[in-house]
Design a protein around this motif. Structure first.
Motif, PDB file in Angstrom:
ATOM      1  N   LYS A 120       0.848  -1.187   0.000  1.00 34.29           N
ATOM      2  CA  LYS A 120       0.000   0.000   0.000  1.00 34.29           C
ATOM      3  C   LYS A 120       0.881   1.234   0.000  1.00 34.29           C
ATOM      4  CE  LYS A 120      -1.258   1.867   3.786  1.00 34.29           C
ATOM      5  NZ  LYS A 120      -1.967   2.322   5.002  1.00 34.29           N
ATOM      6  N   GLY A 121       0.283   2.361  -0.315  1.00 28.18           N
ATOM      7  CA  GLY A 121       1.009   3.609  -0.208  1.00 28.18           C
ATOM      8  C   GLY A 121       1.269   3.937   1.246  1.00 28.18           C
ATOM      9  N   ILE A 122       2.495   4.291   1.561  1.00 28.07           N
ATOM     10  CA  ILE A 122       2.904   4.569   2.939  1.00 28.07           C
ATOM     11  C   ILE A 122       2.860   6.074   3.206  1.00 28.07           C
ATOM     12  CG2 ILE A 122       4.803   4.421   4.608  1.00 28.07           C
ATOM     13  CD1 ILE A 122       3.538   1.738   3.922  1.00 28.07           C
ATOM     14  N   LEU A 123       2.313   6.438   4.354  1.00 28.51           N
ATOM     15  CA  LEU A 123       2.399   7.818   4.834  1.00 28.51           C
ATOM     16  C   LEU A 123       3.510   7.867   5.873  1.00 28.51           C
ATOM     17  CD1 LEU A 123       1.516  10.742   5.039  1.00 28.51           C
ATOM     18  CD2 LEU A 123      -0.290  10.033   6.628  1.00 28.51           C
ATOM     19  N   LEU A 124       4.583   8.569   5.549  1.00 28.07           N
ATOM     20  CA  LEU A 124       5.755   8.670   6.408  1.00 28.07           C
ATOM     21  C   LEU A 124       5.848  10.076   6.978  1.00 28.07           C
ATOM     22  CD1 LEU A 124       8.607   7.891   7.499  1.00 28.07           C
ATOM     23  CD2 LEU A 124       9.505   8.467   5.235  1.00 28.07           C
TER      24      LEU A 124
ATOM     25  N   ALA B  30      -7.487  14.972   2.367  1.00 23.02           N
ATOM     26  CA  ALA B  30      -6.715  14.798   1.138  1.00 23.02           C
ATOM     27  C   ALA B  30      -5.758  13.611   1.245  1.00 23.02           C
ATOM     28  CB  ALA B  30      -5.941  16.074   0.830  1.00 23.02           C
ATOM     29  N   LEU B  31      -5.145  13.448   2.409  1.00 22.53           N
ATOM     30  CA  LEU B  31      -4.228  12.322   2.609  1.00 22.53           C
ATOM     31  C   LEU B  31      -4.973  10.989   2.605  1.00 22.53           C
ATOM     32  CD1 LEU B  31      -2.012  13.877   5.426  1.00 22.53           C
ATOM     33  CD2 LEU B  31      -1.286  13.387   3.081  1.00 22.53           C
TER      34      LEU B  31
ATOM     35  N   GLN C 163      -0.011   5.441  -3.540  1.00 18.30           N
ATOM     36  CA  GLN C 163       0.834   6.644  -3.494  1.00 18.30           C
ATOM     37  C   GLN C 163       1.494   6.791  -2.123  1.00 18.30           C
ATOM     38  OE1 GLN C 163      -0.652  10.889  -3.234  1.00 18.30           O
ATOM     39  NE2 GLN C 163      -0.090  10.845  -5.416  1.00 18.30           N
ATOM     40  N   HIS C 164       2.817   6.950  -2.131  1.00 20.97           N
ATOM     41  CA  HIS C 164       3.574   7.191  -0.899  1.00 20.97           C
ATOM     42  C   HIS C 164       3.678   8.694  -0.667  1.00 20.97           C
ATOM     43  CE1 HIS C 164       4.648   2.992  -1.049  1.00 20.97           C
ATOM     44  NE2 HIS C 164       5.316   3.146  -2.174  1.00 20.97           N
ATOM     45  N   VAL C 165       3.497   9.115   0.591  1.00 27.21           N
ATOM     46  CA  VAL C 165       3.585  10.531   0.946  1.00 27.21           C
ATOM     47  C   VAL C 165       4.525  10.691   2.130  1.00 27.21           C
ATOM     48  CG1 VAL C 165       2.326  12.563   1.755  1.00 27.21           C
ATOM     49  CG2 VAL C 165       1.270  11.042   0.071  1.00 27.21           C
ATOM     50  N   ILE C 166       5.382  11.712   2.048  1.00 25.04           N
ATOM     51  CA  ILE C 166       6.320  12.028   3.117  1.00 25.04           C
ATOM     52  C   ILE C 166       6.005  13.419   3.636  1.00 25.04           C
ATOM     53  CG2 ILE C 166       8.759  12.215   3.774  1.00 25.04           C
ATOM     54  CD1 ILE C 166       9.188  10.775   0.895  1.00 25.04           C
ATOM     55  N   ILE C 167       5.815  13.556   4.937  1.00 26.02           N
ATOM     56  CA  ILE C 167       5.576  14.846   5.573  1.00 26.02           C
ATOM     57  C   ILE C 167       6.749  15.139   6.496  1.00 26.02           C
ATOM     58  CG2 ILE C 167       4.127  16.103   7.221  1.00 26.02           C
ATOM     59  CD1 ILE C 167       1.750  14.481   6.179  1.00 26.02           C
ATOM     60  N   THR C 168       7.314  16.344   6.385  1.00 19.91           N
ATOM     61  CA  THR C 168       8.414  16.716   7.269  1.00 19.91           C
ATOM     62  C   THR C 168       8.059  17.963   8.072  1.00 19.91           C
ATOM     63  OG1 THR C 168       9.562  18.199   5.722  1.00 19.91           O
ATOM     64  CG2 THR C 168      10.050  15.837   5.555  1.00 19.91           C
TER      65      THR C 168
ATOM     66  N   GLU D 181      -1.130   9.966  14.083  1.00 23.88           N
ATOM     67  CA  GLU D 181      -2.025   8.804  14.185  1.00 23.88           C
ATOM     68  C   GLU D 181      -2.358   8.232  12.816  1.00 23.88           C
ATOM     69  OE1 GLU D 181      -5.336  10.307  16.362  1.00 23.88           O
ATOM     70  OE2 GLU D 181      -4.247  10.430  18.266  1.00 23.88           O
ATOM     71  N   LEU D 182      -2.499   9.102  11.823  1.00 25.27           N
ATOM     72  CA  LEU D 182      -2.827   8.648  10.475  1.00 25.27           C
ATOM     73  C   LEU D 182      -1.648   7.974   9.789  1.00 25.27           C
ATOM     74  CD1 LEU D 182      -4.955   8.636   8.167  1.00 25.27           C
ATOM     75  CD2 LEU D 182      -4.027  10.869   7.472  1.00 25.27           C
ATOM     76  N   ALA D 183      -0.443   8.376  10.141  1.00 20.60           N
ATOM     77  CA  ALA D 183       0.762   7.895   9.463  1.00 20.60           C
ATOM     78  C   ALA D 183       0.987   6.401   9.688  1.00 20.60           C
ATOM     79  CB  ALA D 183       1.979   8.679   9.943  1.00 20.60           C
ATOM     80  N   ASP D 184       1.650   5.774   8.711  1.00 22.88           N
ATOM     81  CA  ASP D 184       2.062   4.371   8.831  1.00 22.88           C
ATOM     82  C   ASP D 184       3.413   4.257   9.524  1.00 22.88           C
ATOM     83  OD1 ASP D 184      -0.063   2.989   7.090  1.00 22.88           O
ATOM     84  OD2 ASP D 184       0.689   4.567   5.763  1.00 22.88           O
TER      85      ASP D 184
END
Length: 211
Positions: free
Chosen positions: A43-47, A161-162, A169-174, A184-187
């Motif tokens: 799956k798309g990872i939220l990092l 949106a996330l 789709q992988h998403v990276i938040i910094t 909590e939403l992040a993987d």
């Protein structure tokens, strides 16, 4: 006369240590192999890369570079640091990575909330479009956490949106001080701690290393 090329027997205690080490590593391998076999979902990872330490954006850009190296399509939205010359941007744009840059710089430089909010909204509109684009495999939202904590962007809008992005789709938040609901939403969440920083000792940020 003993042949120097002939392997000499290990002392008993050394041989026992070697055997114990081998047994430990075999057990460890069994555990690791079992975990690898159990991790079969894709799956798309939220990092989320957060914390007060240096290297959050650098790690995010490293992941984008890795994706490009595998032939993936990547994009970057840069908040906050848009007025700085960016070595990563120079490199990755040449590799086909799309960039949207907020371009106002640090909020303590602009001192203009209305201008910063408008710039954040413009950049986020592009982010929302890319978060609906199945052709983008990896999306870096650099320094997004500040847009939420400063209330330039609505948290629920960001979360929606996330959550509604393409499944792979992988998403990276910094950024520092990531909101708990994003965590909590992040993987995967990594918190980078600040142990020492050169800037605290009067050493200025330098191109090619800090940006």
């Amino acid at each position: 006369m003993t042949d120097e090329l002939t392997p000499q027997p290990q002392p008993a205690n050394e041989q026992q240590k070697a055997e114990r080490h081998k047994a430990r590593q075999q057990k460890l391998k069994q555990v690791v192999d079992a975990r690898v076999a159990a991790a079969s979902d894709e799956k798309g990872i939220l990092l989320v890369l957060t914390g007060n330490g240096k290297g959050k954006s650098t790690a995010g850009f490293g992941t984008v570079a890795r994706a490009v190296g595998h032939g993936k399509n990547a994009a970057v939205v840069q908040f906050i640091k848009g007025t700085w010359e960016c070595g990563e941007r120079k490199l990755l744009e040449n590799a086909g990575v799309q960039f949207e840059v907020m371009g106002t710089g640090f909020t303590w430089d602009t001192q203009d909330r209305a201008k910063d909010t408008a710039a954040a909204e413009k950049a986020w509109q592009v982010a929302e479009r890319w978060l609906q684009d199945e052709s983008i495999d990896v999306l870096l939202l650099d320094e997004l956490t500040y847009m939420v904590s400063f209330h330039y962007l609505d948290l629920e809008r960001v979360l929606t949106a996330l959550q509604q992005r393409p499944a792979m789709q992988h998403v990276i938040i910094t950024g520092r001080n990531c909101h708990r609901q994003l965590i909590e939403l992040a993987d995967t969440v990594s918190e980078i701690a600040n142990v020492k920083h050169a800037f605290d000792h009067g050493i200025k940020a330098q191109p090619g290393f800090d940006y």
